[in-house]
Motif scaffolding. Structure first.
Motif, PDB file in Angstrom:
ATOM      1  N   TRP A 262      90.914  87.664  14.536  1.00  0.00           N
ATOM      2  CA  TRP A 262      90.899  88.547  15.705  1.00  0.00           C
ATOM      3  C   TRP A 262      89.783  88.068  16.637  1.00  0.00           C
ATOM      4  O   TRP A 262      88.649  88.530  16.579  1.00  0.00           O
ATOM      5  CB  TRP A 262      90.678  89.988  15.276  1.00  0.00           C
ATOM      6  N   ALA A 263      90.102  87.134  17.490  1.00  0.00           N
ATOM      7  CA  ALA A 263      89.097  86.473  18.321  1.00  0.00           C
ATOM      8  C   ALA A 263      88.540  87.408  19.383  1.00  0.00           C
ATOM      9  O   ALA A 263      89.243  88.279  19.907  1.00  0.00           O
ATOM     10  CB  ALA A 263      89.698  85.235  18.973  1.00  0.00           C
ATOM     11  N   THR A 264      87.256  87.221  19.691  1.00  0.00           N
ATOM     12  CA  THR A 264      86.616  87.982  20.774  1.00  0.00           C
ATOM     13  C   THR A 264      86.069  87.078  21.872  1.00  0.00           C
ATOM     14  O   THR A 264      85.945  87.504  23.014  1.00  0.00           O
ATOM     15  CB  THR A 264      85.463  88.842  20.223  1.00  0.00           C
ATOM     16  N   ALA A 265      85.710  85.830  21.541  1.00  0.00           N
ATOM     17  CA  ALA A 265      85.156  84.919  22.549  1.00  0.00           C
ATOM     18  C   ALA A 265      85.303  83.490  22.043  1.00  0.00           C
ATOM     19  O   ALA A 265      85.418  83.235  20.835  1.00  0.00           O
ATOM     20  CB  ALA A 265      83.684  85.228  22.826  1.00  0.00           C
ATOM     21  N   VAL A 266      85.302  82.535  22.982  1.00  0.00           N
ATOM     22  CA  VAL A 266      85.401  81.121  22.647  1.00  0.00           C
ATOM     23  C   VAL A 266      84.639  80.325  23.692  1.00  0.00           C
ATOM     24  O   VAL A 266      84.543  80.741  24.854  1.00  0.00           O
ATOM     25  CB  VAL A 266      86.883  80.664  22.580  1.00  0.00           C
ATOM     26  N   ALA A 267      84.071  79.174  23.279  1.00  0.00           N
ATOM     27  CA  ALA A 267      83.343  78.313  24.212  1.00  0.00           C
ATOM     28  C   ALA A 267      83.412  76.877  23.723  1.00  0.00           C
ATOM     29  O   ALA A 267      83.368  76.613  22.511  1.00  0.00           O
ATOM     30  CB  ALA A 267      81.886  78.752  24.344  1.00  0.00           C
ATOM     31  N   HIS A 268      83.501  75.953  24.662  1.00  0.00           N
ATOM     32  CA  HIS A 268      83.499  74.523  24.345  1.00  0.00           C
ATOM     33  C   HIS A 268      82.045  74.071  24.196  1.00  0.00           C
ATOM     34  O   HIS A 268      81.241  74.216  25.115  1.00  0.00           O
ATOM     35  CB  HIS A 268      84.192  73.743  25.466  1.00  0.00           C
ATOM     36  N   VAL A 269      81.703  73.512  23.023  1.00  0.00           N
ATOM     37  CA  VAL A 269      80.309  73.164  22.750  1.00  0.00           C
ATOM     38  C   VAL A 269      80.088  71.678  22.525  1.00  0.00           C
ATOM     39  O   VAL A 269      78.941  71.218  22.508  1.00  0.00           O
ATOM     40  CB  VAL A 269      79.770  73.957  21.528  1.00  0.00           C
ATOM     41  N   ASP A 270      81.160  70.902  22.324  1.00  0.00           N
ATOM     42  CA  ASP A 270      81.018  69.463  22.126  1.00  0.00           C
ATOM     43  C   ASP A 270      82.397  68.830  22.271  1.00  0.00           C
ATOM     44  O   ASP A 270      83.397  69.532  22.451  1.00  0.00           O
ATOM     45  CB  ASP A 270      80.417  69.168  20.745  1.00  0.00           C
ATOM     46  N   ASP A 271      82.461  67.514  22.178  1.00  0.00           N
ATOM     47  CA  ASP A 271      83.746  66.828  22.298  1.00  0.00           C
ATOM     48  C   ASP A 271      84.718  67.332  21.237  1.00  0.00           C
ATOM     49  O   ASP A 271      84.435  67.262  20.027  1.00  0.00           O
ATOM     50  CB  ASP A 271      83.548  65.320  22.142  1.00  0.00           C
ATOM     51  N   HIS A 272      85.854  67.874  21.690  1.00  0.00           N
ATOM     52  CA  HIS A 272      86.914  68.373  20.804  1.00  0.00           C
ATOM     53  C   HIS A 272      86.383  69.437  19.846  1.00  0.00           C
ATOM     54  O   HIS A 272      86.918  69.600  18.740  1.00  0.00           O
ATOM     55  CB  HIS A 272      87.547  67.219  20.012  1.00  0.00           C
ATOM     56  N   THR A 273      85.349  70.159  20.245  1.00  0.00           N
ATOM     57  CA  THR A 273      84.711  71.151  19.382  1.00  0.00           C
ATOM     58  C   THR A 273      84.523  72.456  20.145  1.00  0.00           C
ATOM     59  O   THR A 273      84.058  72.448  21.287  1.00  0.00           O
ATOM     60  CB  THR A 273      83.350  70.649  18.865  1.00  0.00           C
ATOM     61  N   TRP A 274      84.871  73.589  19.488  1.00  0.00           N
ATOM     62  CA  TRP A 274      84.763  74.898  20.121  1.00  0.00           C
ATOM     63  C   TRP A 274      84.082  75.880  19.174  1.00  0.00           C
ATOM     64  O   TRP A 274      84.210  75.774  17.941  1.00  0.00           O
ATOM     65  CB  TRP A 274      86.154  75.435  20.486  1.00  0.00           C
ATOM     66  N   LEU A 275      83.357  76.819  19.756  1.00  0.00           N
ATOM     67  CA  LEU A 275      82.718  77.906  19.016  1.00  0.00           C
ATOM     68  C   LEU A 275      83.529  79.174  19.236  1.00  0.00           C
ATOM     69  O   LEU A 275      83.780  79.566  20.377  1.00  0.00           O
ATOM     70  CB  LEU A 275      81.278  78.106  19.494  1.00  0.00           C
ATOM     71  N   GLU A 276      83.939  79.810  18.132  1.00  0.00           N
ATOM     72  CA  GLU A 276      84.749  81.028  18.208  1.00  0.00           C
ATOM     73  C   GLU A 276      84.051  82.162  17.479  1.00  0.00           C
ATOM     74  O   GLU A 276      83.431  81.957  16.424  1.00  0.00           O
ATOM     75  CB  GLU A 276      86.129  80.788  17.587  1.00  0.00           C
ATOM     76  N   SER A 277      84.155  83.357  18.015  1.00  0.00           N
ATOM     77  CA  SER A 277      83.676  84.565  17.346  1.00  0.00           C
ATOM     78  C   SER A 277      84.854  85.500  17.128  1.00  0.00           C
ATOM     79  O   SER A 277      85.824  85.480  17.891  1.00  0.00           O
ATOM     80  CB  SER A 277      82.603  85.264  18.185  1.00  0.00           C
ATOM     81  N   ASP A 278      84.764  86.334  16.066  1.00  0.00           N
ATOM     82  CA  ASP A 278      85.856  87.274  15.820  1.00  0.00           C
ATOM     83  C   ASP A 278      85.336  88.697  15.756  1.00  0.00           C
ATOM     84  O   ASP A 278      84.119  88.949  15.800  1.00  0.00           O
ATOM     85  CB  ASP A 278      86.645  86.898  14.559  1.00  0.00           C
ATOM     86  N   ALA A 279      86.259  89.640  15.622  1.00  0.00           N
ATOM     87  CA  ALA A 279      85.920  91.062  15.681  1.00  0.00           C
ATOM     88  C   ALA A 279      85.219  91.545  14.423  1.00  0.00           C
ATOM     89  O   ALA A 279      84.725  92.675  14.393  1.00  0.00           O
ATOM     90  CB  ALA A 279      87.183  91.887  15.925  1.00  0.00           C
ATOM     91  N   GLU A 280      85.165  90.720  13.375  1.00  0.00           N
ATOM     92  CA  GLU A 280      84.528  91.126  12.131  1.00  0.00           C
ATOM     93  C   GLU A 280      83.156  90.490  11.949  1.00  0.00           C
ATOM     94  O   GLU A 280      82.623  90.450  10.842  1.00  0.00           O
ATOM     95  CB  GLU A 280      85.449  90.778  10.965  1.00  0.00           C
ATOM     96  N   GLY A 281      82.583  89.988  13.061  1.00  0.00           N
ATOM     97  CA  GLY A 281      81.209  89.499  13.041  1.00  0.00           C
ATOM     98  C   GLY A 281      81.028  88.090  12.539  1.00  0.00           C
ATOM     99  O   GLY A 281      79.905  87.688  12.204  1.00  0.00           O
ATOM    100  N   ASN A 282      82.097  87.290  12.496  1.00  0.00           N
ATOM    101  CA  ASN A 282      82.000  85.910  12.036  1.00  0.00           C
ATOM    102  C   ASN A 282      81.892  84.943  13.204  1.00  0.00           C
ATOM    103  O   ASN A 282      82.364  85.225  14.310  1.00  0.00           O
ATOM    104  CB  ASN A 282      83.237  85.539  11.204  1.00  0.00           C
ATOM    105  N   LEU A 283      81.269  83.791  12.929  1.00  0.00           N
ATOM    106  CA  LEU A 283      81.248  82.674  13.867  1.00  0.00           C
ATOM    107  C   LEU A 283      81.904  81.476  13.193  1.00  0.00           C
ATOM    108  O   LEU A 283      81.644  81.191  12.010  1.00  0.00           O
ATOM    109  CB  LEU A 283      79.812  82.307  14.262  1.00  0.00           C
TER     110      LEU A 283
END
Length: 753
Positions: free
Chosen positions: A575-596
């Motif tokens: 259950w995604a809440t946010a996403v961001a591109h942080v490196d080549d072909h790499t993304w940071l995702e957060s979910d509604a249950e407090g995980n990264l």
């Protein structure tokens, strides 16, 4: 970003360096506000003396030895010296003459000395002035008319350099009697001199050639200790200072290098040995040091460069904190009766008196909005914020909702204009974007996405995409708007076009004012929550189906079609809440249950299905639901341990910094985390691995995977020395790690955030 429902203009020590600031929408309903959060050493201006261009140095003086406070401030310029008298009521008078001082040339040094006298050193001579008679009682100048390049003095001794290559020591109690002189032919020209107060037997000298610093005897100029600062002949010492930063420890020698680096040593006062060398980069320009007194016999050092910082001791460590004094060119302590504990500060344009904090604090500037600040966007060009707000009010038992899009000035931090949206229309998203205006030129615009509340039981949720321009009068003007068949949850920009995340659909629009033209669409699994654009790729955070990555392609010929094609997907449920591109072909995702989760596309996969797969390369349980992720661009240095990539704001009101660990340090930091977690007791005795392990409704891990908790790593500095040694021995590396190296690395990590 939403910082949560914080209240008050309080100061706290939550953050560090202060080289930047975070602007966040905070609070809710009538308590809502926009807050500018900046951490560093605060400075409160007390008075402005006037416009003075290119001040080279400042000196505090007392008109007589019996005064407990300074009442004279001398400002040196290239070709003159100006003097100001401060009265007890705060009045200031510029003096035409003072005690026989030379006003017709710049001063290299000015100070009170014993016997109710004053010392002035210019580029041509050194003079002792009697404060009772106002007469020059002693004067010295070089016989060959060699210029004096640098000078420093304390009570009974004056050390100068003539012609850049010769050092001369004078006895001030014997009317400038020469005690010793020495030519430095091998070391080269002298770049800086410092006579410390805490050790009257030595002086510290920096040299241009050889990039070295030497400890010299104050009586004979004999070299007691020498250290080469750099192998690079261009990177030379520009400023030196020796003072007591930390209580009950050896004094600290600070060397400001030409490349913006500050090198510190601990100096033994018995054998004058230099130890515990550490280097910290403050900027790109050589810093200049001024010592500021603190209580308890300690001092702090004001380092003047493009990122001026206060260097001080705290908790047994040397701290570097940014000062809110931008464009400072020189400072000096100025403890006068009207402004006790103040400093004098000069910029390239003026001279002012200010109070400066003794250590780092968090400074919060608030713009009261009296409504929930739902979204914030910033325009560096306009120096203004675009703010989407929601106002709620109860009237005769009914809840009335009204949204606005506001324009606020960054400098004055006040509202400039406001645009009222339709009744029962909510602001969902807001960005600043450079858009193509139809002619091919890029123009700066604010783009706002909205949603209508479904009060009539309709099945279709409607919304709008609105484009605002800012007029020369700094007013908002609607240049385009488009009604959509779904709520506009997120916005971004790609190739000068608008990317809008509607319910179940992501659409790319081009701006042809006053129209928005649909170029391409992509159907999502459920509902897109957040977008992250990198080049021609768009990462889409889905409400239930994690992250997918699509590629946008422009037509190859006129009249061709634009298209969006999915190139990668994370196939696990989240259950995604946010996403961001942080490196080549790499993304940071957060979910509604407090995980990264850090997701990486397997571009080297064997099959096409492998190359479409987003794999989890790191995961951790943060414990708070991330509301927004904002990427940052930080210049990477060759010695960096981590590279900051994003700020994360949570619904609980916290702000976290996410950084990527350099490959050479990944194994070391993960081993260090494991060793510290096994030895440091946590609140409630909760095991670290169990607390930080990834968990959601589908699966539960046993420990964090390839993720390092910076807060735990920093606990290494709080451990006793014996425990630190035990931790280093248990790292299990092929080469034994020195405790001091680990401590230096962790201190550097602490200064990042």
């Amino acid at each position: 970003m939403d910082m949560g429902n914080r209240s008050g203009e309080t100061q706290s020590n939550e953050y560090s360096s202060g080289q930047a600031r975070i602007v966040a929408g905070s609070g809710a309903f009538q308590d809502g506000s926009l807050r500018s959060i900046r951490s560093g050493v605060g400075m409160e201006e007390q008075g402005l003396l006037g416009e003075m261009n290119h001040t080279s140095d400042l000196f505090p003086l007392a008109s007589s030895s019996g005064k407990a406070h300074s009442d004279i401030l001398a400002a040196s310029f290239v070709d003159e010296t100006r003097v100001f008298r401060f009265f007890s009521d705060g009045e200031v008078e510029e003096l035409e003459d003072f005690m026989g001082m030379s006003f017709s040339e710049g001063s290299l040094w000015l100070s009170n000395i014993t016997g109710n006298r004053m010392l002035q050193v210019t580029s041509s001579r050194a003079m002792i002035l009697d404060l009772d008679s106002g007469m020059v009682t002693a004067e010295w100048s070089a016989q060959d008319a060699s210029p004096i390049t640098v000078a420093s003095a304390k009570e009974e001794r004056l050390v100068i350099s003539t012609g850049g290559s010769e050092a001369i020591i004078f006895d001030l109690t014997r009317d400038l009697h020469i005690v010793a002189r020495r030519k430095f032919s091998q070391e080269g020209q002298i770049s800086c001199i410092h006579v410390p107060t805490i050790c009257p037997d030595i002086c510290v000298v920096g040299f241009w050639q050889g990039a070295s610093v030497a400890i010299l005897s104050i009586s004979s100029l004999e070299t007691l200790r020498k250290a080469v600062m750099s192998d690079n002949a261009v990177n030379v010492p520009r400023s030196v200072a020796l003072t007591q930063l930390i209580a009950d420890e050896a004094p600290t020698l600070l060397v400001g290098m030409a490349n913006g680096e500050v090198v510190t040593f601990s100096l033994s006062l018995t054998g004058f040995e230099l130890g515990f060398r550490k280097a910290t980069i403050l900027g790109t320009q050589g810093p200049t040091f001024k010592i500021l007194p603190r209580s308890g016999g300690l001092s702090s050092v004001f380092a003047i460069c493009e990122h001026s910082s206060l260097i001080y001791g705290s908790e047994g460590r040397i701290m570097y904190s940014a000062v809110t004094a931008e464009e400072a060119s020189c400072v000096c302590p100025f403890d006068c009766e009207a402004y006790p504990g103040a400093i004098a500060l000069a910029t390239s344009k003026d001279l002012r008196i200010a109070l400066v904090d003794t250590e780092r604090t968090t400074h919060v500037q608030t713009l009261k909005v009296n409504a929930t600040v739902r979204r914030v966007a910033y325009s560096p060009k306009l120096k203004a914020f675009g703010i989407g707000t929601i106002y709620r009010e109860l009237k005769t038992g009914y809840e009335m909702i009204q949204s606005h899009f506001k324009l606020a000035d960054e400098v004055m931090f006040k509202e400039l204009d406001s645009h009222t949206l339709y009744s029962d229309e909510l602001v969902e998203s807001c960005i600043r974007a450079d858009l193509r205006d139809g002619s091919g030129e890029l123009v700066e615009r604010f783009v706002v996405g909205t949603a209508y509340m479904d009060l009539d039981g309709q099945d279709v949720v409607r919304g709008r995409v609105m484009v605002f321009a800012v007029t020369p009068e700094r007013k908002l003007q609607v240049v385009s708007e488009l009604a959509t068949m779904g709520a506009c949850r997120a916005l971004d920009v790609i190739d000068g076009n608008i990317v809008a995340a509607l319910v179940k659909t992501v659409i790319i629009y081009s701006l042809n004012a006053p129209n928005l033209t649909k170029l391409a669409t992509y159907r999502t699994s459920t509902a897109p929550i957040a977008l992250s654009v990198s080049g021609f790729e768009i990462a889409i955070a889905d409400l239930m189906k994690s992250v997918s990555v699509v590629s946008y392609t422009r037509p190859n010929h006129p009249g061709g079609s634009h298209c969006i094609v999915e190139v990668a997907r994370h196939f696990q449920t989240a259950w995604a809440t946010a996403v961001a591109h942080v490196d080549d072909h790499t993304w940071l995702e957060s979910d509604a249950e407090g995980n990264l989760m850090v997701l990486k596309q397997n571009v080297a996969g064997v099959t096409a299905d492998d190359r479409r797969r987003l794999e989890i390369v790191s995961e951790i349980q943060l414990g708070e639901m991330v509301n927004r992720i904002r990427t940052v661009e930080v210049e990477q240095s060759g010695t960096a341990v981590v590279v900051p990539k994003a700020f994360m704001a949570t619904v609980d009101g916290s702000v976290y910094l996410f950084a990527l660990i350099m490959p050479a340090k990944q194994d070391l930091l993960m081993r260090l985390q494991q060793a510290i977690a096994a030895r440091v007791q946590s609140p409630g005795n909760v095991p670290f691995n169990a607390y930080r392990a990834f968990r959601n409704s589908v699966r539960e891990a046993e420990e964090p995977f390839r993720f390092v908790d910076g807060e735990l790593i920093e606990k290494f500095l709080d451990c006793p020395a014996m425990l630190q040694e035990s931790i280093c021995k248990e790292l299990g590396l092929k080469e034994q790690v020195d405790v001091e190296d680990i401590r230096t690395m962790v201190e550097g990590l602490r200064r990042i955030h």
